[in-house]
Design a protein around this motif. Structure first.
Motif, PDB file in Angstrom:
ATOM      1  N   ARG A   1       0.902  -1.223  -0.062  1.00 23.96           N
ATOM      2  CA  ARG A   1       0.027   0.057   0.080  1.00 23.96           C
ATOM      3  C   ARG A   1       0.826   1.252  -0.113  1.00 23.96           C
ATOM      4  NH1 ARG A   1      -5.233   0.034   3.747  1.00 23.96           N
ATOM      5  NH2 ARG A   1      -4.964   1.975   3.210  1.00 23.96           N
TER       6      ARG A   1
ATOM      7  N   ARG B   1       2.653   4.239  -1.200  1.00 21.83           N
ATOM      8  CA  ARG B   1       2.232   5.358  -2.470  1.00 21.83           C
ATOM      9  C   ARG B   1       3.828   5.903  -3.181  1.00 21.83           C
ATOM     10  NH1 ARG B   1      -1.972   9.167   0.252  1.00 21.83           N
ATOM     11  NH2 ARG B   1      -1.232   7.927   2.312  1.00 21.83           N
TER      12      ARG B   1
ATOM     13  N   SER C   1       3.893   0.817  -5.938  1.00 19.96           N
ATOM     14  CA  SER C   1       4.493   0.665  -4.586  1.00 19.96           C
ATOM     15  C   SER C   1       5.744   0.053  -5.034  1.00 19.96           C
ATOM     16  CB  SER C   1       3.571  -0.441  -4.024  1.00 19.96           C
ATOM     17  OG  SER C   1       3.676  -1.664  -4.535  1.00 19.96           O
TER      18      SER C   1
END
Length: 139
Positions: free
Chosen positions: A33, A35, A100
């Motif tokens: 997750r 960014r 990611s």
């Protein structure tokens, strides 16, 4: 008493392994997750520019060359981006995503912080300041 504590810590430091990691030499996987770098999919983009309007850092530019022929140039300023993913959330077409696995964004020159997506001829036309084909000149 404090001197003995200092010597005990120093001796333990010689015996125990260090708590640091050998980062550049041994790489670990990034969290899924995370960014990272922004990626644009030109096939599903309609050129609405909502992503550029919602970007709080003004890191995105959508240059529309011909909306009917879906000719767009997407400019992404990595050095301005705060990686908040507001542009990804506001894109109705789902053409923006953040990778990611590309999070190491350091560079030696400033030119590598400007990423331009689109056809090479369209990018050259956008840089030259070519007007839109359906635009009428002002008199």
């Amino acid at each position: 008493m404090k001197v003995m504590t200092m010597w005990r810590d120093a001796l333990q430091g010689l015996i125990k392994r260090p708590a640091t990691q050998r980062y550049p030499f041994v790489r670990q996987e990034a969290p899924e997750r995370l960014r990272g770098h922004l990626v644009w999919d030109p096939d599903s983009c309609t050129g609405c520019g909502l992503c550029a309007k919602d970007c709080p850092a003004d890191a995105i530019e959508v240059i529309v060359l011909d909306k009917k022929a879906k000719r767009f140039v997407f400019r992404y300023h990595v050095d301005r981006c705060t990686f908040c993913a507001q542009c990804v959330a506001s894109c109705r077409q789902g053409c923006l995503s953040m990778l990611s696995d590309r999070w190491e964004l350091a560079a030696f020159d400033k030119d590598s912080f400007l990423v331009q997506y689109g056809d090479e001829a369209d990018v050259e036309a956008a840089l030259a300041g070519e007007p839109e084909p359906d635009a009428t000149p002002a008199e």
